[in-house]
Design a protein around this motif. Structure first.
Motif, PDB file in Angstrom:
ATOM      1  N   PRO A  48       0.714  -1.741   0.117  1.00 37.35           N
ATOM      2  CA  PRO A  48       0.050   0.008  -0.310  1.00 37.35           C
ATOM      3  C   PRO A  48       0.312   1.404  -0.220  1.00 37.35           C
ATOM      4  O   PRO A  48       0.365   2.463  -0.612  1.00 37.35           O
ATOM      5  N   LYS A  49       1.662   1.239   0.527  1.00 36.56           N
ATOM      6  CA  LYS A  49       2.793   2.844   1.154  1.00 36.56           C
ATOM      7  C   LYS A  49       3.969   2.882  -0.385  1.00 36.56           C
ATOM      8  O   LYS A  49       3.590   3.896  -1.167  1.00 36.56           O
ATOM      9  N   ALA A  50       3.956   1.673  -1.299  1.00 39.06           N
ATOM     10  CA  ALA A  50       4.151   1.773  -2.329  1.00 39.06           C
ATOM     11  C   ALA A  50       3.957   2.470  -3.748  1.00 39.06           C
ATOM     12  O   ALA A  50       3.478   2.635  -4.375  1.00 39.06           O
ATOM     13  N   ALA A  51       2.486   2.018  -3.218  1.00 41.97           N
ATOM     14  CA  ALA A  51       0.827   2.027  -4.093  1.00 41.97           C
ATOM     15  C   ALA A  51       1.058   3.164  -4.341  1.00 41.97           C
ATOM     16  O   ALA A  51       0.663   3.824  -5.148  1.00 41.97           O
ATOM     17  N   GLU A  52       1.123   4.109  -3.269  1.00 45.04           N
ATOM     18  CA  GLU A  52       0.252   5.715  -2.897  1.00 45.04           C
ATOM     19  C   GLU A  52       1.444   6.707  -3.645  1.00 45.04           C
ATOM     20  O   GLU A  52       1.548   6.829  -4.311  1.00 45.04           O
ATOM     21  N   TRP A  53       3.055   5.669  -3.245  1.00 44.18           N
ATOM     22  CA  TRP A  53       3.869   6.763  -3.696  1.00 44.18           C
ATOM     23  C   TRP A  53       3.887   6.442  -5.683  1.00 44.18           C
ATOM     24  O   TRP A  53       4.331   7.657  -6.468  1.00 44.18           O
ATOM     25  N   VAL A  54       3.785   5.569  -5.980  1.00 48.12           N
ATOM     26  CA  VAL A  54       3.638   5.346  -7.482  1.00 48.12           C
ATOM     27  C   VAL A  54       3.035   5.915  -8.001  1.00 48.12           C
ATOM     28  O   VAL A  54       2.558   6.778  -9.120  1.00 48.12           O
ATOM     29  N   LEU A  55       1.739   6.023  -7.749  1.00 48.73           N
ATOM     30  CA  LEU A  55       0.506   6.587  -8.126  1.00 48.73           C
ATOM     31  C   LEU A  55       0.351   8.177  -7.818  1.00 48.73           C
ATOM     32  O   LEU A  55      -0.008   8.512  -9.345  1.00 48.73           O
ATOM     33  N   GLN A  56       1.392   8.127  -6.760  1.00 45.82           N
ATOM     34  CA  GLN A  56       1.562  10.081  -6.820  1.00 45.82           C
ATOM     35  C   GLN A  56       2.357  10.782  -7.459  1.00 45.82           C
ATOM     36  O   GLN A  56       1.880  11.228  -8.653  1.00 45.82           O
ATOM     37  N   ILE A  57       3.585  10.006  -8.114  1.00 49.72           N
ATOM     38  CA  ILE A  57       4.327  10.134  -9.086  1.00 49.72           C
ATOM     39  C   ILE A  57       4.412   9.949 -11.148  1.00 49.72           C
ATOM     40  O   ILE A  57       4.439  10.999 -11.020  1.00 49.72           O
ATOM     41  N   THR A  58       3.269   9.083 -11.068  1.00 48.70           N
ATOM     42  CA  THR A  58       2.842   9.071 -12.131  1.00 48.70           C
ATOM     43  C   THR A  58       1.738   9.959 -12.545  1.00 48.70           C
ATOM     44  O   THR A  58       1.941  10.373 -14.007  1.00 48.70           O
ATOM     45  N   GLY A  59       0.731  10.408 -11.234  1.00 50.85           N
ATOM     46  CA  GLY A  59       0.033  11.587 -11.187  1.00 50.85           C
ATOM     47  C   GLY A  59       0.538  12.872 -11.322  1.00 50.85           C
ATOM     48  O   GLY A  59       0.010  12.951 -13.144  1.00 50.85           O
ATOM     49  N   ILE A  60       1.460  13.321 -11.236  1.00 52.14           N
ATOM     50  CA  ILE A  60       2.529  14.150 -11.128  1.00 52.14           C
ATOM     51  C   ILE A  60       3.166  14.122 -12.480  1.00 52.14           C
ATOM     52  O   ILE A  60       3.057  15.344 -13.904  1.00 52.14           O
ATOM     53  N   PHE A  61       3.243  13.130 -12.872  1.00 48.58           N
ATOM     54  CA  PHE A  61       3.812  13.112 -14.582  1.00 48.58           C
ATOM     55  C   PHE A  61       3.328  13.186 -15.692  1.00 48.58           C
ATOM     56  O   PHE A  61       3.270  14.434 -16.735  1.00 48.58           O
ATOM     57  N   GLN A  62       1.845  13.092 -15.182  1.00 44.34           N
ATOM     58  CA  GLN A  62       0.764  14.247 -16.299  1.00 44.34           C
ATOM     59  C   GLN A  62       0.635  15.514 -16.054  1.00 44.34           C
ATOM     60  O   GLN A  62      -0.567  16.058 -17.372  1.00 44.34           O
ATOM     61  N   THR A  63       0.777  15.971 -14.849  1.00 43.55           N
ATOM     62  CA  THR A  63       0.957  17.245 -14.901  1.00 43.55           C
ATOM     63  C   THR A  63       1.385  18.631 -15.263  1.00 43.55           C
ATOM     64  O   THR A  63       1.592  18.800 -16.161  1.00 43.55           O
ATOM     65  N   ILE A  64       3.097  17.445 -16.329  1.00 40.49           N
ATOM     66  CA  ILE A  64       3.738  18.361 -16.945  1.00 40.49           C
ATOM     67  C   ILE A  64       3.685  18.067 -18.565  1.00 40.49           C
ATOM     68  O   ILE A  64       2.754  18.132 -18.630  1.00 40.49           O
ATOM     69  N   PRO A  65       3.064  19.300 -18.352  1.00 40.88           N
ATOM     70  CA  PRO A  65       3.277  20.271 -19.795  1.00 40.88           C
ATOM     71  C   PRO A  65       3.708  19.216 -20.994  1.00 40.88           C
ATOM     72  O   PRO A  65       4.939  19.407 -20.781  1.00 40.88           O
ATOM     73  N   SER A  66       3.437  18.660 -22.133  1.00 38.63           N
ATOM     74  CA  SER A  66       3.905  18.123 -23.265  1.00 38.63           C
ATOM     75  C   SER A  66       4.767  18.346 -23.465  1.00 38.63           C
ATOM     76  O   SER A  66       5.939  17.939 -24.267  1.00 38.63           O
ATOM     77  N   LEU A  67       4.612  19.613 -24.049  1.00 41.23           N
ATOM     78  CA  LEU A  67       5.773  20.815 -24.288  1.00 41.23           C
ATOM     79  C   LEU A  67       6.924  20.731 -23.793  1.00 41.23           C
ATOM     80  O   LEU A  67       8.226  20.529 -24.602  1.00 41.23           O
ATOM     81  N   ALA A  68       6.744  21.276 -23.038  1.00 47.38           N
ATOM     82  CA  ALA A  68       8.259  21.110 -21.564  1.00 47.38           C
ATOM     83  C   ALA A  68       8.779  19.114 -21.624  1.00 47.38           C
ATOM     84  O   ALA A  68       9.820  19.506 -21.671  1.00 47.38           O
ATOM     85  N   LEU A  69       7.707  18.621 -22.097  1.00 50.21           N
ATOM     86  CA  LEU A  69       8.306  17.570 -21.434  1.00 50.21           C
ATOM     87  C   LEU A  69       9.479  17.011 -22.497  1.00 50.21           C
ATOM     88  O   LEU A  69      10.133  16.530 -22.547  1.00 50.21           O
ATOM     89  N   LEU A  70       9.034  17.633 -23.984  1.00 53.90           N
ATOM     90  CA  LEU A  70       9.656  17.244 -24.818  1.00 53.90           C
ATOM     91  C   LEU A  70      10.707  18.024 -25.186  1.00 53.90           C
ATOM     92  O   LEU A  70      11.957  17.205 -25.458  1.00 53.90           O
ATOM     93  N   GLY A  71      10.771  18.986 -24.613  1.00 52.47           N
ATOM     94  CA  GLY A  71      11.993  19.911 -24.882  1.00 52.47           C
ATOM     95  C   GLY A  71      13.066  19.465 -23.682  1.00 52.47           C
ATOM     96  O   GLY A  71      14.221  19.538 -23.978  1.00 52.47           O
ATOM     97  N   LEU A  72      12.663  18.488 -22.557  1.00 52.43           N
ATOM     98  CA  LEU A  72      13.798  18.173 -22.134  1.00 52.43           C
ATOM     99  C   LEU A  72      13.281  16.600 -22.553  1.00 52.43           C
ATOM    100  O   LEU A  72      15.331  16.699 -21.816  1.00 52.43           O
ATOM    101  N   LEU A  73      13.296  16.475 -22.885  1.00 47.02           N
ATOM    102  CA  LEU A  73      13.942  14.699 -23.793  1.00 47.02           C
ATOM    103  C   LEU A  73      14.752  15.027 -25.447  1.00 47.02           C
ATOM    104  O   LEU A  73      15.322  14.206 -25.133  1.00 47.02           O
ATOM    105  N   ILE A  74      14.646  16.526 -25.511  1.00 50.98           N
ATOM    106  CA  ILE A  74      15.291  16.326 -26.382  1.00 50.98           C
ATOM    107  C   ILE A  74      16.638  16.607 -26.287  1.00 50.98           C
ATOM    108  O   ILE A  74      17.792  15.825 -27.313  1.00 50.98           O
ATOM    109  N   PRO A  75      17.171  16.957 -25.679  1.00 53.66           N
ATOM    110  CA  PRO A  75      18.729  17.104 -25.496  1.00 53.66           C
ATOM    111  C   PRO A  75      19.201  15.887 -25.507  1.00 53.66           C
ATOM    112  O   PRO A  75      20.381  15.414 -25.388  1.00 53.66           O
ATOM    113  N   ILE A  76      18.451  14.865 -24.316  1.00 54.29           N
ATOM    114  CA  ILE A  76      19.033  13.366 -23.968  1.00 54.29           C
ATOM    115  C   ILE A  76      19.332  12.219 -25.200  1.00 54.29           C
ATOM    116  O   ILE A  76      19.697  11.179 -24.911  1.00 54.29           O
TER     117      ILE A  76
END
Length: 500
Positions: A48-76
């Motif tokens: 349960p504790k790990a589940a809460e963290w995983v759901l929180q983190i993957t939920g936060i990923f969805q709040t990142i603007p798509s253009l910003a995420l693409l911009g972060l990935l391009i240099p890598i």
């Protein structure tokens, strides 16, 4: 509606290519997300504790603007389909993990006790009834992710990954609502189709679902297969968004295939300046047409102090060679540079021929994009070199022509070879004090490609000094307004000028 249909018919060949790329990117991202999300959900259901963290983190990923995420990935990761797929996978994880976890947690504990009493181990319980009971939840999560992936995948066009987003970007760039509608409607229909198919699988048996996904993987893999029909060497030529680069790369293709045994693969509307340049350096494409002023201001970061076209070309050629060991062949005649335009009847009424003549107007309204309004070779240069002051309204480039045509502004910043100059009957004012730097187009390629195929220099330099400003305006008009195929327009020009 008739115009929409005619636009679609003129873009059919490119449409099916972009649709295939969109499906490939979407399916690849969905399958990877499923392969990651479901095992993660199975793992965390007893933690349960790990589940809460995983759901929180993957939920936060969805709040990142798509253009910003693409911009972060391009240099890598770079540009192309890979960063787009990675970004889509990141967005798709949360719905699948959450729904799978919820579906498994809602199973009545008494069923587990009964199964244990019958001697079932953990794997048997999972396969015989837990996944069966949780499947409607799992498929609902996959449906949500699939719809989101298909909609977000339109942004893949921004990083040269193709897809239906190319039509949206091209429509915005050329102010063509029909192209925007083709991209948007097609993406929506595709999302609905995916959602419906997955909805049908919600009540299917696990075996049927697994077979369906296996078939999907086979189809996806098969879509990348390209049979080699001959042993000719091949190169890839890319072009920026818009009719002009597309016309030019079609000319390159015809000339190369006529005078050599090289076969050319075209990637039209590949992306903006930065993406085409990075793709060239990363060997994703072999050649693309670039402008002399762009090389100096964007890549070399050198001010274009000269307004002599030959001097600017030579500086661009020498500096890009030093910077990235790229070869810049000879430019064409036309200059797709900044210009100021007014309606022809307005020019006649106010006797406007040169930019200097604008000093006779009383606080006219000018439509500029934000970049031009702040450039030293833009509005700041008009103020310092011409002593002009306007009531400036900044807006997106694609809106400037509409504003000028409707009378919302009297003066507009344009590009000297835009098709709208003819479409809206505009008068381009002469830059009599030589403020705007030359922007001539020429092929940009790597030195290693030229060493491998030295004949390319002679072939492509056949276009050097060819195509006037007016000829380029006419060709852009034929593609953008008359909806002619860019390849046909390019061919007609080459034949007319005895280059074929």
């Amino acid at each position: 509606m008739n115009h929409l249909i005619s636009t679609f018919q003129s873009q059919q060949s490119q449409f099916w290519q972009e649709l295939l790329q969109h499906i490939q990117i979407s399916l690849m991202a969905l399958f990877i997300a499923i392969l990651i999300a479901i095992p993660v959900a199975l793992l965390i259901r007893r933690l349960p504790k790990a589940a809460e963290w995983v759901l929180q983190i993957t939920g936060i990923f969805q709040t990142i603007p798509s253009l910003a995420l693409l911009g972060l990935l391009i240099p890598i990761i770079g540009i192309g389909p890979l960063p787009a797929i990675v970004a889509l996978v990141v967005y798709a994880l949360f719905p699948i993990i959450q729904n799978t976890y919820t579906g498994l947690k809602q199973i009545d504990p008494s069923l587990t006790e009964a199964a244990t009493a019958f001697g079932m181990n953990r794997r048997e319980r999972l396969m015989k009834y837990e996944l069966v009971l949780a499947m409607p939840f799992i498929m609902a999560g996959i449906r949500t992710s699939a719809v989101m992936i298909i909609g977000t995948a339109t942004l893949a066009a921004l990083i040269g990954a193709g897809g239906l987003g190319n039509f949206i970007l091209l429509g915005i760039n050329s102010n063509d609502v029909n192209l925007i509608l083709i991209g948007a409607i097609s993406s929506a229909i595709l999302a609905i189709a995916f959602s419906y198919v997955l909805h049908l699988l919600e009540k299917a048996k696990i075996k049927t679902i697994l077979i369906s996904f296996f078939i999907g993987l086979l189809v996806l893999g098969g879509s990348y297969y390209q049979p080699q029909t001959n042993n000719h060497p091949q190169i890839t030529i890319g072009g920026k968004l818009g009719s002009e680069p597309t016309i030019l790369i079609n000319m390159y293709k015809e000339l190369i295939e006529k005078d050599s045994n090289i076969r050319v693969n075209l990637k039209s509307n590949f992306g903006d300046t930065t993406f085409c340049y990075n793709a060239l350096k990363a060997d994703k494409i072999d050649i693309y047409p670039e402008y002399t002023g762009t090389i100096l201001t964007t890549f070399v970061k050198a001010p274009t102090t000269s307004t002599d076209a030959n001097t600017v070309y030579e500086n661009a050629r020498d500096d890009i060679k030093k910077l990235d060991n790229l070869v810049y062949l000879e430019p064409m005649k036309f200059q797709d540079t900044y210009a100021l335009a007014v309606k022809s009847n307005y020019a006649k009424a106010n006797q406007l021929n040169n930019i200097s003549d604008l000093s006779t107007l009383n606080n006219p309204i000018a439509g500029f994009d934000l970049e031009f309004a702040n450039r030293s070779d833009g509005y700041k240069g008009l103020q310092s070199k011409y002593g002009l002051t306007f009531n400036v309204k900044t807006m997106q480039t694609s809106l400037i022509y509409n504003a000028l045509n409707s009378g919302a502004v009297q003066i507009a910043q344009v590009y000297s070879t835009d098709s709208q100059i003819k479409q809206y009957d505009l008068k381009v004012l002469k830059d009599d004090k030589h403020l705007f730097p030359p922007y001539q187009a020429a092929p940009l390629l790597s030195e290693k490609l030229l060493k491998k195929y030295p004949e390319l220099k002679t072939i492509l330099n056949k276009l050097a000094g060819k195509i006037t400003d007016q000829e380029m305006v006419e060709m852009n008009y034929e593609v953008n307004v008359e909806q002619k195929n860019a390849a046909d327009v390019a061919h007609e020009f080459l034949v007319k000028n005895n280059l074929l």
